[in-house]
Every structure is written in C-alpha cells, then in structure tokens.
Scaffold this motif. Sequence first.
Motif, PDB file in Angstrom:
ATOM      1  N   ALA A  71       0.832  -1.213   0.000  1.00  0.00           N
ATOM      2  CA  ALA A  71       0.000   0.000   0.000  1.00  0.00           C
ATOM      3  C   ALA A  71       0.868   1.265   0.000  1.00  0.00           C
ATOM      4  N   ALA A  72       1.709   1.405   1.021  1.00  0.00           N
ATOM      5  CA  ALA A  72       2.452   2.661   1.183  1.00  0.00           C
ATOM      6  C   ALA A  72       3.392   2.938   0.004  1.00  0.00           C
ATOM      7  N   ARG A  73       4.037   1.893  -0.504  1.00  0.00           N
ATOM      8  CA  ARG A  73       4.999   2.147  -1.592  1.00  0.00           C
ATOM      9  C   ARG A  73       4.298   2.390  -2.919  1.00  0.00           C
ATOM     10  N   ARG A  74       3.085   1.870  -3.068  1.00  0.00           N
ATOM     11  CA  ARG A  74       2.311   2.287  -4.249  1.00  0.00           C
ATOM     12  C   ARG A  74       2.027   3.795  -4.132  1.00  0.00           C
ATOM     13  N   ALA A  75       1.629   4.233  -2.934  1.00  0.00           N
ATOM     14  CA  ALA A  75       1.352   5.662  -2.728  1.00  0.00           C
ATOM     15  C   ALA A  75       2.611   6.484  -3.013  1.00  0.00           C
ATOM     16  N   GLN A  76       3.762   5.952  -2.594  1.00  0.00           N
ATOM     17  CA  GLN A  76       5.017   6.692  -2.821  1.00  0.00           C
ATOM     18  C   GLN A  76       5.402   6.692  -4.299  1.00  0.00           C
ATOM     19  N   ASN A  77       5.060   5.630  -5.027  1.00  0.00           N
ATOM     20  CA  ASN A  77       5.231   5.649  -6.490  1.00  0.00           C
ATOM     21  C   ASN A  77       4.431   6.805  -7.087  1.00  0.00           C
ATOM     22  N   VAL A  78       3.208   6.956  -6.597  1.00  0.00           N
ATOM     23  CA  VAL A  78       2.334   8.023  -7.107  1.00  0.00           C
ATOM     24  C   VAL A  78       2.940   9.390  -6.795  1.00  0.00           C
TER      25      VAL A  78
END
Lengths: 497, 52
Positions: A198-205
């Motif tokens: 979850a968090a690293r997808r958000a950080q990709n964004v």
Amino acid sequence: MSGHDALVVALVVLVLLGAVPVLAGILQYALVPVHAWRNHLRDAAPYLPRVVVVVPAWNEGAVLAASLERLMRLEYPPDRLRVLVVDDASTDDTPDVVLAKAAEHPGRIVHLRRAHGGQGKAHTLNHGIAHALADDWMQALLIMDADVIYRPDSLRRMTRHLADERVGAVTAFIREGSGRPGSVARFIGYEYVTAQAAARRAQNVLGAMACLAGGAQLHSRANLEAIGGRIDTSTLAEDTYTTFLTQLDGRRVVFEPAAVVLAEEPDSVRALWKQRVRWARGNVQITGTFEHVWFRRPWPVRRGGQRLGSWTFGVIWFSVYLLPVAIVAASIGLVGLHLVAQTTALVAFRSLWWLAVAAYVFITTVTLLLDGETARRSWFQGLTFPGLLALVVMSAAWFPGLWEDTVPGLLGLRMSDAGRDAWQLALYAWPLLAMLLAPLVRACDGVRALRVLSVPLLYVIGFGPVLCAITLDAYVKQWRGAVAVWDKTEKTGRVVG
Amino acid sequence: MSTDDQPASTPDPDELADEIRADARAERRVLWVALVGLLVTAAVLVVLGALR
C-alpha cells in the motif's frame, strides 16, 4: 480570551495533533487507487541487463542453500546473472554451503570471504559492490538478504524498469513467507502489506520513495557509481540512506508490486523489538542527516523526478516518525480536557475515535484485498492490529453508555460515579497506556514462565502500539547515545515459497 | 510459478512486453480495491450509526 479558554484551546490542539497520523494514513491509502494509472509500467520495457547479485552472509548456513538454489532457477538468462556471496567471516557452515552450490553452478556463484567480519551489513555489502564494480561486466546490481527467496519471475519484473534511464533503483514486495508462522510473523506479514504493497504504491504516485527494501533492491550501474559506489556505513538504515541519495541525485526509485519475494521475519516479540529498534534508530539518524530536505520543495531538481521535499511526503514521513509524540499529545489533551472541560473532552474523544474507526475499517479492508495470500494467513492479525482494547475504546466512542451502563446492566451491576470517571480517563489515555504497557509484552517473552502470556498480551495491547513503543525506545536510545551496533536478525530457513 | 524440480525458462522479448502490458492491466484492480474499501467503510459506518 480567558486563561481557561486558552487552556481548552491548547488542549484541543493537542487532540488534533493526534488526528494527524490518522489523516496521513487515510491520505496514503487514498493515493493507492491512483497507482492504477500513475505507475511506471508505461515507461518500462523488456530489459535483461547483466546482473550481479550481492548476498551478505554472516552465519547463514541454515538459509543460504535454498535462497541460492532459487536464484539459480530465476526465469532470467543464466549468462546474465552472477551471484556473489560475501561471507562476513562466518563461523558456521556458510563457506561449505556456498562452495557446494558454487560447484553445482560453476561460474555463476562466487564465494567472497572477508578475513575480518562483524562490522555490519553495510561493510559486507561494500566488499561485494567493490568487487562487482571492478568488472565492466555488471550492468545492474541486486542487493538481497541471505534468507530471501526470489520467485522465478521477480527479477525480470524489476529489471524492466531500468530500461528507463531516469530510474536508478527498483524495489520489490517482500512478503513474510514463513512455512508455519506464529502470531508475530503473521502480524508482520499484515504490516508488510500496509508498509509496502500500500504505502509504496502511494510513494510511487508521489514520486518519492521512503526506502528500498533491504532484501530486494536493484540498482543500475550508473546509479551505484553516481552515489559513490558504496553503501553508507554511518547509519543503521543504510538502505534508506541509499534510497535518499539516489533520489537527491535526480534518479527515480520505483516499487514493483508484481515482483514478489519471500522472507522470514522474527516470530518473537524480543526478536522483533531488536530488529525494529535498529530500524527506528536508523530513521532517527536519517531524519537528522537529511534535515535540509524536509518540506523544502521545490528542492533543486537536477534531472527531475524527485520529490522528497514535498509537503505530502514530509507529512507521511513525520506522521510515522512522530507517531509516539502524537499519541502522547492526544492523550494529554483528552485527559486535560476531562479535568477542565468535560463536555469538550467527550466531543473531542468521540470525534477522534470516529475518525479512527473510519480509518481502521478502510485501511484494513484495502490491505486485506491488496494481497490475498497474506489476507488468508493474517486476516485475524489485520483485524486485531490496533489491539483488542483499542477496539473496546472504538466501541465506547461509537456507543456511549455501552460499557458504563449496558454491559454492567446485563450482569446486574451498576457503575459508580467514581468508576465512570476512572473508566472515562482510561479511555482517553488508552493510546498512551498501550504504548507504556507494550514493554510488558517483551518482558513476558523474555521470562520462560511468562512466555505463554506474551502472545495473548500482544493481541490485547496491539501490534501497532508495540511498534510505537519500539519507536519511543529508539528515540530514548538515540537521545542517550546508546551504542549503535548492527544486530543481525536470526533466520532459521522457515520460508516456503 | 516453476516447481523446484524444473529449471526456469527465459522469456523472450515479446513475452516480456506482453507481461508488462498484462501487469499494467492487472494493476487497475487497485481502483476496485479502493472502491470496495470505501463501500465497506460506508456500510460499516451506516450500520454502526443505525445501532447507536
């Protein structure tokens, strides 16, 4: 404004501080669906560079054979993959295991032994990185942990992002993969979905990555050379340090959720505490080392793409980093309000915990749906992540009178006024109390006669509060200048994948 | 996923390009995951509100 009013306002502000990490959590999860279209796959392309895998190993005989064998079975051209096992002067059968595997796969596995070990993982890695950089053959370098099991398609799913020269490093999704996990490992499995899937997808964004997973970080040669050709040895969070350097030098760091690797994580509270204090102390060091970065956007962008200085990333970073502070602030605020303005205290308490209930339901649902395999193993740990008593507090916020009137009434009892007051105070202070009680879980785990209590206590107090207590412990150790040693997390080869 | 007994194969560039496109399509599921998360949250809050 009277002194009383000013005090009430100040206490309400403290309660609001407690809401910041909850809002930051919701914000992070709100960014997850954006990853459906804002991800790096559009700029990825088939690319199979010559990869050197560096495996740091200190007494890893129990786990190395399986992880090396899985590396040899990667769906990757055999002539483009070499493995360097950097043996940090192991005293177990690590050399024998590596040499046996090297004999099975001639030319593909190399045993590098340091004469004097014990300096820590970063030093061990640097020995291997220097060896790899000395040869022009290497185009990309994968850093992994000795126990990590790579799924056959994982490496090629990472390398495709390096086809874009703006990308300096790629990280994978590390899933807890113990064959017969206990409660602590299951909690970690769930936590890893929140912190990575979850968090690293958000950080990709956001275009800003907090950390390359230590067990799965792929660097382009150009990136490694640009950041000095070595891993920082001054902090306990060398992977975070490398992540920041990469981005500040103008290259992107990408998280690839479809590249899944399996790792064995601690399955006791004491082992967890040791590992996480190291991580948290590392984050304290990183926060200080990169103090010039926070909330400084636009940071001088050299080649574009890095947004470590953005407000959004800063709020997310500090909402984790300062979570214990927010908990202390909210508890002080509510207890203080209870003493000077009871009605305001009740409204503030219910508002804060209603928000917490909404965040809990949303985050738990999304986390369990994001990774089905972990959900099947760790759904109960997901539901009880905040702690059973925190769920009691949530129910008290939603249903006024439930625990003061309804439940005692069912038992033919009636709560006294003093009892109601004490109960209300306990509800207000619970987040702080949970954090202060968390060391009890570790203490029970350390005493043979009480060990059986540690897991039930973990469920009652909550894995989340235990992590907060560990962060608080790390603050104290840093502030006291405690010796920073690189304690290895013991692995036993439980991973099945 | 390959079994332990079989050496893994090396995909060709066309397969790799197909895989990237397939993964990009598969990643759209996070949209539905978040939508379900929102619906579940709304439903739970409505039920809890009604029970108060």
